[in-house]
Design a protein around this motif. Structure first.
Motif, PDB file in Angstrom:
ATOM      1  N   PRO A  98     -15.510  17.303  96.590  1.00 17.56           N
ATOM      2  CA  PRO A  98     -14.303  18.121  96.612  1.00 17.56           C
ATOM      3  C   PRO A  98     -14.581  19.624  96.605  1.00 17.56           C
ATOM      4  O   PRO A  98     -14.220  20.357  95.688  1.00 17.56           O
ATOM      5  CB  PRO A  98     -13.567  17.680  95.341  1.00 17.56           C
ATOM      6  N   GLY A 123     -12.477  19.943 100.881  1.00 20.20           N
ATOM      7  CA  GLY A 123     -13.231  18.718 100.677  1.00 20.20           C
ATOM      8  C   GLY A 123     -14.143  18.465 101.854  1.00 20.20           C
ATOM      9  O   GLY A 123     -13.866  18.903 102.980  1.00 20.20           O
ATOM     10  N   TRP A 155      -6.906  18.145  92.194  1.00 22.06           N
ATOM     11  CA  TRP A 155      -7.519  16.905  92.654  1.00 22.06           C
ATOM     12  C   TRP A 155      -6.469  15.887  93.084  1.00 22.06           C
ATOM     13  O   TRP A 155      -6.517  15.361  94.197  1.00 22.06           O
ATOM     14  CB  TRP A 155      -8.408  16.332  91.563  1.00 22.06           C
ATOM     15  N   LEU A 159      -6.851  17.275  96.841  1.00 23.81           N
ATOM     16  CA  LEU A 159      -8.229  16.951  97.189  1.00 23.81           C
ATOM     17  C   LEU A 159      -8.493  15.450  97.282  1.00 23.81           C
ATOM     18  O   LEU A 159      -9.288  15.016  98.124  1.00 23.81           O
ATOM     19  CB  LEU A 159      -9.187  17.606  96.187  1.00 23.81           C
TER      20      LEU A 159
END
Length: 228
Positions: A98, A123, A155, A159
């Motif tokens: 990531p 990413g 995240w 991501l």
């Protein structure tokens, strides 16, 4: 048809399995994930539900890996994958990191991107080799970091979905007979330490070799036909 083995864990590993299993031209032949009695990992449970063979995390090696594999996918996998294991495949192994590699190599890339005030991160799906997070890039995308973002927010919102999308993009390339492998620029590489956990154990992963017969390898935007 691509025969794929997934090594991973948690929600991301489960999501990658679901996405790839729904693709045409793909056969998931097995999974490696944490499987501990009643506390089975999400990826392990998904594999069992689908009737797929499961190798418990920590026991994946050349002797336990199924024969006839084209590709290993590392989806949040913390296992050591030996050269003998990865060399049993036709194409090698890919993983998702990531960050916009070669920036922010290391286990806590999302944390450091926010901590360093980066306005943009991203990413990368890359080919595993003998340098941690240093293999050739197969696919990459970027996202903006919003004010107040935590590593978890970034995240889960951006991501993780990007990782699934990039894996899909690379698989579609492979189904078309194309291997994209753009070397990372070491002059731009950065490495940050792990936060609140032991330093990363460096796995001994081999560098991917020439393209297999029938595939084209794209390096630095130049196409080279693999003959081995």
């Amino acid at each position: 048809m691509l025969n794929i083995f997934i090594a991973g864990q948690k929600y991301f590993g489960q999501a990658v399995l679901k996405e790839l299993a729904a693709m045409e031209g793909i056969k998931i032949v097995g999974v490696s994930a944490p499987c501990c009695g009643d506390r089975q990992d999400r990826l392990c449970r998904e594999a069992v539900k689908r009737g797929l063979p499961v190798i418990p995390a920590g026991s994946l090696n050349a002797s336990t890996l199924p024969e006839g594999l084209d590709l290993i996918i590392s989806a949040h996998c913390h296992d050591f994958i030996s050269p003998a294991t990865i060399q049993k495949t036709k194409l090698g192994a890919i993983g998702y990191h990531p960050s916009l590699l070669p920036l922010h190599r290391g286990r806590d890339a999302v944390y450091w991107a926010i901590r360093m005030g980066n306005p943009v991160t991203g990413g990368t799906v890359y080919w595993l080799n003998n340098k941690v997070d240093g293999g050739p890039i197969a696919a990459q995308g970027y996202v903006f970091i919003r004010p107040g973002d935590s590593p978890f927010d970034l995240w889960r919102r951006d991501l993780m979905p990007m990782g699934i999308m990039l894996f899909r993009r690379v698989i579609l390339d492979l189904l078309d007979g194309l291997i994209v492998a753009v070397p990372q620029d070491e002059k731009l590489a950065t490495w940050e330490p792990s936060v609140g956990r032991p330093p990363l154990f460096r796995p001994d992963l081999p560098m991917i070799g020439p393209g297999p017969e029938g595939f084209t390898v794209r390096v630095n935007s130049k196409a080279l036909t693999g003959n081995s």
